[in-house]
Write a protein that holds these residues in place. Sequence first.
Motif, PDB file in Angstrom:
ATOM      1  N   ARG D  80       8.086  -7.854  -5.833  1.00  0.00           N
ATOM      2  CA  ARG D  80       8.924  -6.665  -6.054  1.00  0.00           C
ATOM      3  C   ARG D  80       8.053  -5.457  -6.417  1.00  0.00           C
ATOM      4  O   ARG D  80       8.310  -4.340  -5.953  1.00  0.00           O
ATOM      5  N   ARG D  84       7.905  -2.048  -4.260  1.00  0.00           N
ATOM      6  CA  ARG D  84       8.309  -0.799  -4.909  1.00  0.00           C
ATOM      7  C   ARG D  84       7.216   0.265  -4.816  1.00  0.00           C
ATOM      8  O   ARG D  84       7.502   1.444  -4.663  1.00  0.00           O
ATOM      9  N   HIS D  85       5.971  -0.184  -4.859  1.00  0.00           N
ATOM     10  CA  HIS D  85       4.864   0.769  -4.854  1.00  0.00           C
ATOM     11  C   HIS D  85       4.217   0.913  -3.484  1.00  0.00           C
ATOM     12  O   HIS D  85       3.091   1.401  -3.384  1.00  0.00           O
ATOM     13  N   TRP D  86       4.924   0.477  -2.446  1.00  0.00           N
ATOM     14  CA  TRP D  86       4.447   0.635  -1.074  1.00  0.00           C
ATOM     15  C   TRP D  86       3.048   0.063  -0.870  1.00  0.00           C
ATOM     16  O   TRP D  86       2.255   0.628  -0.114  1.00  0.00           O
ATOM     17  N   THR D  89      -0.348  -3.814   2.453  1.00  0.00           N
ATOM     18  CA  THR D  89      -1.278  -4.746   3.103  1.00  0.00           C
ATOM     19  C   THR D  89      -0.995  -6.225   2.818  1.00  0.00           C
ATOM     20  O   THR D  89      -1.151  -7.034   3.725  1.00  0.00           O
TER      21      THR D  89
END
Lengths: 300, 300, 300, 300
Positions: D80, D84-86, D89
């Motif tokens: 998660r 949420r923090h993109w 990778t």
Amino acid sequence: MPLTQDQQDEINELRSTTTQTLRATAPGMEKHLYTAYPVLDHGFVRVIDYMGDDNAITQAARVSYGKGTKAVSNDEGLIRYLMRHWHSTPFEMCELKLHVKLPVFVARQWIRHRTANVNEYSARYSILDREFYIPAPEHLAAQSVVNNQGRGEALSGEEAERVLRYLRDDAMRCYDHYEEMISQDDQQGLARELARMNLPANVYTQWYWKVDLHNLLHFLRLRADAHAQYEIRVYADEICKLVADWVPYAYKAFEDYRMGGATLSSTALDCVRRMIKGEEVTQENSGMSKGEWREFQALL
Amino acid sequence: MPLTQDQQDEINELRSTTTQTLRATAPGMEKHLYTAYPVLDHGFVRVIDYMGDDNAITQAARVSYGKGTKAVSNDEGLIRYLMRHWHSTPFEMCELKLHVKLPVFVARQWIRHRTANVNEYSARYSILDREFYIPAPEHLAAQSVVNNQGRGEALSGEEAERVLRYLRDDAMRCYDHYEEMISQDDQQGLARELARMNLPANVYTQWYWKVDLHNLLHFLRLRADAHAQYEIRVYADEICKLVADWVPYAYKAFEDYRMGGATLSSTALDCVRRMIKGEEVTQENSGMSKGEWREFQALL
Amino acid sequence: MPLTQDQQDEINELRSTTTQTLRATAPGMEKHLYTAYPVLDHGFVRVIDYMGDDNAITQAARVSYGKGTKAVSNDEGLIRYLMRHWHSTPFEMCELKLHVKLPVFVARQWIRHRTANVNEYSARYSILDREFYIPAPEHLAAQSVVNNQGRGEALSGEEAERVLRYLRDDAMRCYDHYEEMISQDDQQGLARELARMNLPANVYTQWYWKVDLHNLLHFLRLRADAHAQYEIRVYADEICKLVADWVPYAYKAFEDYRMGGATLSSTALDCVRRMIKGEEVTQENSGMSKGEWREFQALL
Amino acid sequence: MPLTQDQQDEINELRSTTTQTLRATAPGMEKHLYTAYPVLDHGFVRVIDYMGDDNAITQAARVSYGKGTKAVSNDEGLIRYLMRHWHSTPFEMCELKLHVKLPVFVARQWIRHRTANVNEYSARYSILDREFYIPAPEHLAAQSVVNNQGRGEALSGEEAERVLRYLRDDAMRCYDHYEEMISQDDQQGLARELARMNLPANVYTQWYWKVDLHNLLHFLRLRADAHAQYEIRVYADEICKLVADWVPYAYKAFEDYRMGGATLSSTALDCVRRMIKGEEVTQENSGMSKGEWREFQALL
């Protein structure tokens, strides 16, 4: 004729307005900018913008190799060296943006080249024109009898006539129904995103296509090749002419090392060495399969 | 000072020669062309070339949407619409080529953005200069005590002095040995491709970096962000200024929708709806974890 | 020794647990899974996961070509045909995920291959280990006297000793200072993201690297080549062995058509044709530059 | 029915053979392997292979962040956090390979997602089947009256009947002529690569499509969205179900942060802050255009 008077007027206006720039300019390409070169019966290719020139390639290479590259005495020599040794990144420093009008079945092949930027006309949003590719009689080729993926001679006589009639009539009828289905006169009108499914693959679409020179040359190697389908090859051929005027050194190196060149396998190289020594090499003693040998023979 | 007199002379010459072009020209960018803007102690960013402007974005969008897009009355409105709805392909129609000089540890972060073209100075081939990034005292930050991946306040006093001394002395010693190892005076001289391994990650390198506007904005969103490492953020900040002058409408939309915006989860959106209705929402009844709630509070 | 006892225990455990799967399985690769194969003094390569096998390549090709491909009688023949004709998409249907430990200066070359997925150890976040690549004496090569980008013979005597001493001592001193700078004993401690800049490029890092077979073979062609830098070539060589066991038909075709093959230019092909006919071809009458001719001679 | 008895037999056989593997296995996905899930009237989606599971995502993240990530106590929490923090990778470390049968006009939208591997059935080489998408009556939608790129209510009565008749009859007639043109009975037979141009865009094609999880989720966010065209959305919906069983933590995070979430602009965030404070915010004092305000209202 692929362009309306309005479009031609717009091109003329764009071509009459020059501005000053500090950027590198390629005189050979300026003369082509915006002009639509006809391809097939309703298609065209035209240059919308470009970035860089032959000098941009060597400039980028010299960032990499620093002062050392001065040894390669001139720009053309350096470009040939880069092409020969598959140093592809300096060629990525040039960029070309084209406006292309083309049949959908050609667009479907073209789009498989993934490293490009594309904006295509949206038939979800807008209405397609009544324009379909109908091959010229000399390009109405029969299925090849030797190759599943190829063409034989042109059809002739009654068969050719029947094929042309089918292609024309089916296109017209499908388009009539397309128009009728989306019409909002006295009816709701089918959504455009659905109605378009009734149009055959020879309908014309158009797009902006932007690509760097390295990937463009890869596209041209595959699509300007004798084995490419005629209908995409004519686009590639037209683009070749533009590239030859834009980056003449790079294009010449491409012609020599890629288009006219060939990759030999380890086995084939070995055969060449034996043949040069005067040895008699046959398929049987070559180590190649029949298919490979046939291709090898064709090359030499 | 990041540039030698020779380099500055070359820039001045390039900036004094204008040519005529039929291509779209961005006046806001012409004024920056070739000029090296200093970043950090020895680095710089300079524009080598560009393709397109704000108008190239709407032009490409109008290929896609045809006549229908005339409804969006003006270019700025259309660009904002495209940005808001993540229609990214028209932004790919602009391209920027930069020459950047930067420390190796910054280059290692930067290169993780894969959709760009790069030509880097080759230390296999050429000799690196004696230039190392040494942080200014105010940027000599302590490890964050709240965040493994962050900085706290600047070091001070003896600790700061010691750190600066280590950074400087180690860089100089490593470079002395690098020079000595590759020297061919009275010895064979170690291969450059090996000797470079002795240089620490604050040594400067340089590259040409070419990228389309969509991918550039993605880079800037991540690297001009407050959470990015200071040493890459200063490059991103400098590039932001250039982009603001190049494609002002696109940059303004980017600032509003990307840099200043935020993505809310389904749960967070629900909390917002409840809060607007006047409901008291706490972490406990929010459905969020403590970490999410803290970030949500910071946002509002 | 590149692995700690803990790591070896984890590998042993992973290798002792098999599960049932309906997926295609490559027996030749199962035997390598998780095992760390040593490379250089502290590095390794190990397979974490794979997708597909030789059969996945022909299966994908048969989707494209339908029943027609049954003509190519067997899987190996079809794979050779695809490789020979540069039909690359079926090879993209296999995927490999590696865990690699490697010096930073090797990682910087490796990462230039953009079409791969990477997760690297973060020195912003975590602390690097005291591990540096120090070349074995036989790989301590002198700069080539004929090629700016190459190596000559190994250094010897006092010069070799001095170089090794510099590499070792500088690495140790830089690491001592790195440790001291980030220490939080009786001081604030420098941020890790800054302290790492003091470490030279022979420090080891590690990453997960995932790539499809087509792009992997392209990487291997360049990096397992005799002209690649020794320190990346040993990784490529190790990966070649794994690929040979994973997809034996594809690897064999790759060896014949890519590694052992060569691309001849149009001019070179013409010379070959003349030579086979018994004509005497010299650099002067070949149409090639001196550099091209030298490479051509070396090939034949 | 989308599958022949032969195809169903092949699937049954594949599903009856399990092998041992040391690789990570996702039990939720094993149960779907090879099974063809019907989509539209003749299409399907089926999983051919997969690599990785939820654990592969956290494993890759832990390579990057080292021991530090143990602070995030469990796998779901870490996944998660990454979503949420993109941090994209780690999601690229999973891979999915699908076999999809779909109408050509859907394939044309789908292929615009460039970061995937594709092998499509070749109509240059092989003969397409007589299978066309004909919408169910409830999906025969009218053009939207509010949105150029959208649908209104279903057509009804005589209009609906006429549209269905056109779609069916045109497809059948075009296919009859396609068959007749390529026939080699008593005639040469038109090349397949040409004859295919007579087939409308609702003809079915098929391909193998391989993509990593990050890019797959991006595809699903756009194509499982309410604004996507129905005919591609049903494929995306079907794939969503497969992904939910394959990587349940990642899929849940995706649902919360991407599918159910929304991006607010700087201006919109400001309005939210004012509204939570109890201020009356209207379009006039919001700083938004009418279009933006309408979308903002719909969100809250």
